[in-house]
Design a protein around this motif. Structure first.
Motif, PDB file in Angstrom:
ATOM      1  N   VAL A   1       0.828  -1.107   0.069  1.00 27.52           N
ATOM      2  CA  VAL A   1       0.098   0.048  -0.086  1.00 27.52           C
ATOM      3  C   VAL A   1       0.736   1.330  -0.092  1.00 27.52           C
ATOM      4  O   VAL A   1       1.722   1.360   0.671  1.00 27.52           O
ATOM      5  N   VAL A   2       0.631   2.096  -1.136  1.00 24.44           N
ATOM      6  CA  VAL A   2       1.503   3.433  -0.849  1.00 24.44           C
ATOM      7  C   VAL A   2       0.713   4.530  -0.183  1.00 24.44           C
ATOM      8  O   VAL A   2      -0.290   4.839  -0.562  1.00 24.44           O
ATOM      9  N   ASN A   3       1.094   4.498   1.052  1.00 27.76           N
ATOM     10  CA  ASN A   3       0.477   5.551   2.045  1.00 27.76           C
ATOM     11  C   ASN A   3       0.816   6.995   1.488  1.00 27.76           C
ATOM     12  O   ASN A   3      -0.021   7.729   1.543  1.00 27.76           O
ATOM     13  N   HIS A   4       1.909   7.180   1.187  1.00 32.39           N
ATOM     14  CA  HIS A   4       2.319   8.525   0.501  1.00 32.39           C
ATOM     15  C   HIS A   4       3.580   8.338  -0.172  1.00 32.39           C
ATOM     16  O   HIS A   4       4.360   7.379   0.018  1.00 32.39           O
TER      17      HIS A   4
ATOM     18  N   GLN B   1      -3.123  20.209  -8.363  1.00 29.34           N
ATOM     19  CA  GLN B   1      -2.591  20.000  -6.969  1.00 29.34           C
ATOM     20  C   GLN B   1      -2.456  18.280  -6.844  1.00 29.34           C
ATOM     21  O   GLN B   1      -2.487  17.613  -5.912  1.00 29.34           O
ATOM     22  N   GLN B   2      -1.817  17.833  -8.027  1.00 29.82           N
ATOM     23  CA  GLN B   2      -1.582  16.631  -8.242  1.00 29.82           C
ATOM     24  C   GLN B   2      -0.314  16.207  -7.623  1.00 29.82           C
ATOM     25  O   GLN B   2       0.679  15.693  -8.485  1.00 29.82           O
ATOM     26  N   PHE B   3      -0.018  16.401  -6.313  1.00 39.35           N
ATOM     27  CA  PHE B   3       1.232  16.214  -5.775  1.00 39.35           C
ATOM     28  C   PHE B   3       1.457  14.758  -5.326  1.00 39.35           C
ATOM     29  O   PHE B   3       2.564  14.507  -5.267  1.00 39.35           O
ATOM     30  N   ALA B   4       0.418  14.319  -4.751  1.00 40.15           N
ATOM     31  CA  ALA B   4       0.608  12.753  -4.316  1.00 40.15           C
ATOM     32  C   ALA B   4      -0.615  11.910  -4.788  1.00 40.15           C
ATOM     33  O   ALA B   4      -1.376  11.593  -4.084  1.00 40.15           O
ATOM     34  N   PRO B   5      -0.890  11.557  -6.196  1.00 39.24           N
ATOM     35  CA  PRO B   5      -2.141  11.175  -6.690  1.00 39.24           C
ATOM     36  C   PRO B   5      -2.077   9.494  -6.216  1.00 39.24           C
ATOM     37  O   PRO B   5      -3.085   8.829  -6.277  1.00 39.24           O
ATOM     38  N   MET B   6      -0.707   9.019  -5.738  1.00 35.45           N
ATOM     39  CA  MET B   6      -0.893   7.453  -5.478  1.00 35.45           C
ATOM     40  C   MET B   6      -1.028   7.114  -3.963  1.00 35.45           C
ATOM     41  O   MET B   6      -1.431   6.211  -3.522  1.00 35.45           O
ATOM     42  N   ASP B   7      -1.379   8.329  -2.949  1.00 31.83           N
ATOM     43  CA  ASP B   7      -1.546   8.201  -1.639  1.00 31.83           C
ATOM     44  C   ASP B   7      -2.799   7.219  -1.547  1.00 31.83           C
ATOM     45  O   ASP B   7      -3.778   7.401  -2.073  1.00 31.83           O
ATOM     46  N   ASP B   8      -2.448   6.402  -0.457  1.00 32.66           N
ATOM     47  CA  ASP B   8      -3.708   5.496  -0.010  1.00 32.66           C
ATOM     48  C   ASP B   8      -3.989   4.519  -1.196  1.00 32.66           C
ATOM     49  O   ASP B   8      -5.384   4.022  -1.134  1.00 32.66           O
ATOM     50  N   SER B   9      -3.522   4.011  -2.091  1.00 31.75           N
ATOM     51  CA  SER B   9      -3.636   3.190  -3.020  1.00 31.75           C
ATOM     52  C   SER B   9      -2.870   1.776  -2.880  1.00 31.75           C
ATOM     53  O   SER B   9      -1.625   1.802  -2.516  1.00 31.75           O
ATOM     54  N   ALA B  10      -3.591   0.705  -3.056  1.00 33.14           N
ATOM     55  CA  ALA B  10      -3.325  -0.667  -2.761  1.00 33.14           C
ATOM     56  C   ALA B  10      -3.134  -1.435  -3.951  1.00 33.14           C
ATOM     57  O   ALA B  10      -3.656  -1.108  -4.891  1.00 33.14           O
ATOM     58  N   PHE B  11      -1.803  -2.066  -3.859  1.00 34.25           N
ATOM     59  CA  PHE B  11      -1.302  -2.807  -5.200  1.00 34.25           C
ATOM     60  C   PHE B  11      -1.121  -4.422  -4.667  1.00 34.25           C
ATOM     61  O   PHE B  11       0.214  -4.604  -4.092  1.00 34.25           O
TER      62      PHE B  11
ATOM     63  N   THR C   1      -1.188  -8.722  -5.110  1.00 33.25           N
ATOM     64  CA  THR C   1      -0.843  -9.570  -6.065  1.00 33.25           C
ATOM     65  C   THR C   1      -1.375 -10.810  -5.270  1.00 33.25           C
ATOM     66  O   THR C   1      -1.133 -10.991  -4.270  1.00 33.25           O
ATOM     67  N   PHE C   2      -2.030 -11.745  -6.143  1.00 30.55           N
ATOM     68  CA  PHE C   2      -2.745 -12.981  -5.709  1.00 30.55           C
ATOM     69  C   PHE C   2      -1.943 -14.158  -6.199  1.00 30.55           C
ATOM     70  O   PHE C   2      -2.560 -15.482  -6.076  1.00 30.55           O
ATOM     71  N   ALA C   3      -0.868 -14.145  -6.754  1.00 31.52           N
ATOM     72  CA  ALA C   3       0.104 -15.256  -7.368  1.00 31.52           C
ATOM     73  C   ALA C   3       1.429 -15.082  -7.229  1.00 31.52           C
ATOM     74  O   ALA C   3       1.942 -13.941  -6.942  1.00 31.52           O
ATOM     75  N   TYR C   4       2.324 -16.224  -7.122  1.00 27.00           N
ATOM     76  CA  TYR C   4       3.582 -16.186  -6.842  1.00 27.00           C
ATOM     77  C   TYR C   4       4.462 -15.646  -8.243  1.00 27.00           C
ATOM     78  O   TYR C   4       3.732 -15.623  -9.315  1.00 27.00           O
ATOM     79  N   HIS C   5       5.405 -15.011  -8.177  1.00 27.08           N
ATOM     80  CA  HIS C   5       6.412 -14.832  -9.214  1.00 27.08           C
ATOM     81  C   HIS C   5       5.837 -13.507  -9.800  1.00 27.08           C
ATOM     82  O   HIS C   5       6.032 -13.388 -11.106  1.00 27.08           O
ATOM     83  N   GLN C   6       5.408 -12.691  -8.896  1.00 28.86           N
ATOM     84  CA  GLN C   6       4.806 -11.297  -9.673  1.00 28.86           C
ATOM     85  C   GLN C   6       4.706 -10.093  -8.866  1.00 28.86           C
ATOM     86  O   GLN C   6       4.921 -10.347  -7.481  1.00 28.86           O
ATOM     87  N   SER C   7       4.779  -9.058  -9.380  1.00 30.60           N
ATOM     88  CA  SER C   7       4.802  -7.673  -8.545  1.00 30.60           C
ATOM     89  C   SER C   7       4.529  -6.548  -9.210  1.00 30.60           C
ATOM     90  O   SER C   7       4.625  -6.485 -10.537  1.00 30.60           O
ATOM     91  N   TYR C   8       3.903  -5.415  -8.562  1.00 31.14           N
ATOM     92  CA  TYR C   8       3.812  -4.265  -9.422  1.00 31.14           C
ATOM     93  C   TYR C   8       5.007  -3.465  -9.505  1.00 31.14           C
ATOM     94  O   TYR C   8       5.802  -3.441  -8.862  1.00 31.14           O
ATOM     95  N   HIS C   9       5.018  -2.793 -10.897  1.00 31.34           N
ATOM     96  CA  HIS C   9       5.970  -2.007 -11.207  1.00 31.34           C
ATOM     97  C   HIS C   9       5.235  -0.519 -11.445  1.00 31.34           C
ATOM     98  O   HIS C   9       4.303  -0.529 -12.074  1.00 31.34           O
ATOM     99  N   HIS C  10       5.691   0.757 -11.112  1.00 31.16           N
ATOM    100  CA  HIS C  10       5.228   2.086 -11.097  1.00 31.16           C
ATOM    101  C   HIS C  10       5.833   2.659 -11.907  1.00 31.16           C
ATOM    102  O   HIS C  10       7.047   2.840 -11.697  1.00 31.16           O
ATOM    103  N   TYR C  11       5.274   3.537 -12.979  1.00 29.74           N
ATOM    104  CA  TYR C  11       6.103   4.303 -13.801  1.00 29.74           C
ATOM    105  C   TYR C  11       5.431   5.830 -13.781  1.00 29.74           C
ATOM    106  O   TYR C  11       4.354   6.156 -13.825  1.00 29.74           O
ATOM    107  N   ILE C  12       6.428   6.660 -13.222  1.00 33.33           N
ATOM    108  CA  ILE C  12       6.127   8.088 -12.642  1.00 33.33           C
ATOM    109  C   ILE C  12       6.824   9.000 -13.750  1.00 33.33           C
ATOM    110  O   ILE C  12       7.896   9.292 -13.836  1.00 33.33           O
ATOM    111  N   LYS C  13       5.976   9.981 -14.053  1.00 37.53           N
ATOM    112  CA  LYS C  13       6.531  11.346 -14.900  1.00 37.53           C
ATOM    113  C   LYS C  13       6.261  12.513 -13.828  1.00 37.53           C
ATOM    114  O   LYS C  13       5.171  12.794 -13.474  1.00 37.53           O
TER     115      LYS C  13
END
Length: 490
Positions: free
Chosen positions: A338-341, A367-377, A379-391
């Motif tokens: 979870v990205v709290n901030h 005012q899009q200073f922290a658009p990822m706040d309180d977002s949950a990512f 995964t429900f299977a092995y050998h995987q993970s979330y990658h985030h790409y930020i501009k």
């Protein structure tokens, strides 16, 4: 005398010749009802336009523009607060990489770790600016095979399988189990010591069963036991695992001392229980048993927070499972988080009067200073993970006239960073340990948001235009209507 008077009149006449506002004698003008009506209309129209122009002058508008980013600072601050749902703080590593060749492993400066309980509340402070201590091993140069030969081929540490594990654990009131992988370097170092420990326990007559589980052969058993790293040394009491797992030195002396301490504490609990008899409730006994066993819930959830200073070039920071003293079990590594901030730049202090004043005037879309706040990512299977790409885009907020040439000291301006993000699941090979990656790229352009108002001379010009334009326009209308409706002479 006469010449002086005539000279004065000639000067007055010469001055009067440039009069733009010549007077019409009153006896040559005619007042009409139509003229009075048009005059009232003119005053009404001028009044409405005057009020509208004054309101427009008092209002300000927001204007945005895009320019080259003139920020010359070589680094930017990155603030983060992330909760890892199923990764113990002992294994959390924050690494940084960028296009300039920076490659920092396990960043500890300005990074805090908190072990969480099963409700998500902070329970144990796991460290700040602290490197993981490297555990010690016994190293007498003998392999496990050589040790077996010395012992005449006799094995003291019991090999356990999924079929025999539960029965053996139940049969031994106290048990110490090594869950290992044959390819693990640390497990290979521990193997002779573990066999010596089993022999020591037997020779000393200590009522402790010493076993081991090959997690490559018994993958399903180790999955049930939630083995996240190798080796995992777990103490069992009456068939139940006692948390936390053993993570201290892996020498004979340290392991034997640990076992003796566990036995001593169990004896003290039994003495206390005997004294209490039936006076103590089951709840009191459970609490006392956990106290004597030094057992505490070891929920594998960790909150990692802090800030990094990263170069203003494309790069990434990532959180992965890593340990100085273990080899991670890739099959059991879950990077759900979870990205709290997450933000860039100096933290926006909402309590600051300057910040409150500026942000109150800034439109929400800027005012899009922290658009990822309180977002949950998750995964429900092995050998995987979330990658985030930020501009990341530098944003200059100018909410008034500049009071200083230095933007940092200007009470009406502040520099912030907005960003857009895209997230997707990335799949890993079975032998690779997943990581939660946050890739960032700073835009060479910056957005300028500023408040614009009308100048005072523009306002006065508009008022003059209203008065003159209204008077002239309605005068023409009045003259036209007068000619149309004027009675014709016979």
């Amino acid at each position: 005398m006469s010449n002086n008077i005539n000279g004065g009149r000639r000067g007055t006449n010469a001055l009067s010749s440039v009069d733009f506002y010549r007077r019409v004698p009153k006896d040559l003008t005619e007042a009409t009802a139509l003229g009075a009506f048009m005059s009232l209309c003119a005053m009404g129209v001028m009044g409405v336009l005057f009020l509208s122009e004054t309101a427009a002058f008092a209002r300000t508008t927001m204007a945005t523009s895009i320019t080259l980013d003139e920020n010359t600072q070589p680094q930017i601050r990155l603030n983060f607060n992330i909760t890892m749902h199923d990764l113990h703080c002992d294994y959390v590593s924050v690494d940084v990489w960028d296009a300039l060749g920076t490659n920092r492993q396990n960043v500890t400066k300005n990074v805090e770790k908190w072990q969480l309980d099963d409700t998500g509340r902070r329970r144990v402070f796991s460290g700040r600016n602290r490197e993981t201590r490297e555990v010690r091993h016994d190293d007498d140069g003998k392999t496990l095979e050589e040790l077996h030969e010395e012992q005449g081929g006799q094995l003291h540490a019991v090999d356990l399988t999924e079929a025999t594990f539960d029965k053996w654990i139940t049969a031994n009131e106290m048990a110490f189990v090594d869950m290992y992988a044959p390819w693990c370097v640390w497990c290979q170092k521990l193997a002779p010591t573990w066999e010596k420990l089993a022999a020591e326990m037997k020779n000393a007559g200590m009522p402790v069963g010493v076993g081991k589980v090959d997690c490559v052969k018994e993958a399903n058993l180790c999955r049930k036991q939630k083995v996240m790293a190798f080796p995992t040394l777990r103490w069992f009491h009456n068939g139940e695992g006692v948390s936390p797992d053993y993570k201290m030195d892996r020498t004979i002396t340290a392991l034997v001392s640990f076992a003796k301490r566990k036995l001593d504490m169990d004896d003290k609990f039994k003495e206390w229980d005997k004294k209490q008899g039936d006076d103590a409730t089951e709840e009191q006994k459970d609490k006392k048993r956990q106290l004597f066993q030094q057992s505490r819930p070891d929920h594998p959830s960790c909150q990692v927070s802090g800030h990094l200073f990263v170069n203003r070039v494309p790069g990434n920071f990532h959180i992965e499972a890593k340990s100085k003293n273990h080899n991670l079990n890739a099959a059991m590594t879950n990077l759900s988080h979870v990205v709290n901030h997450l933000s860039f730049g100096e933290p926006i202090v909402s309590a600051s009067r300057k910040t409150k004043r500026i942000l109150k005037q800034t439109p929400e879309e800027h005012q899009q200073f922290a658009p990822m706040d309180d977002s949950a990512f998750n995964t429900f299977a092995y050998h995987q993970s979330y990658h985030h790409y930020i501009k990341v885009v530098s944003t200059h907020l100018n909410m008034g006239s500049s009071s200083s040439s230095n933007k940092e000291n200007d009470v009406n301006s502040m520099v912030t960073y907005q960003f857009l993000e895209q997230s997707q699941i990335v799949y890993y090979d079975p032998q690779n340990v997943p990581e939660a990656r946050f890739s960032y790229d700073l835009s060479p352009m910056s957005v300028v948001v500023q408040k614009e108002g009308r100048k005072w001379y523009d306002y006065l010009t508009s008022l003059c235009a209203i008065i003159g334009g209204t008077f002239t326009t309605l005068g023409l209308i009045d003259a036209t209507l007068y000619k149309v409706f004027k009675p014709k002479k016979l």
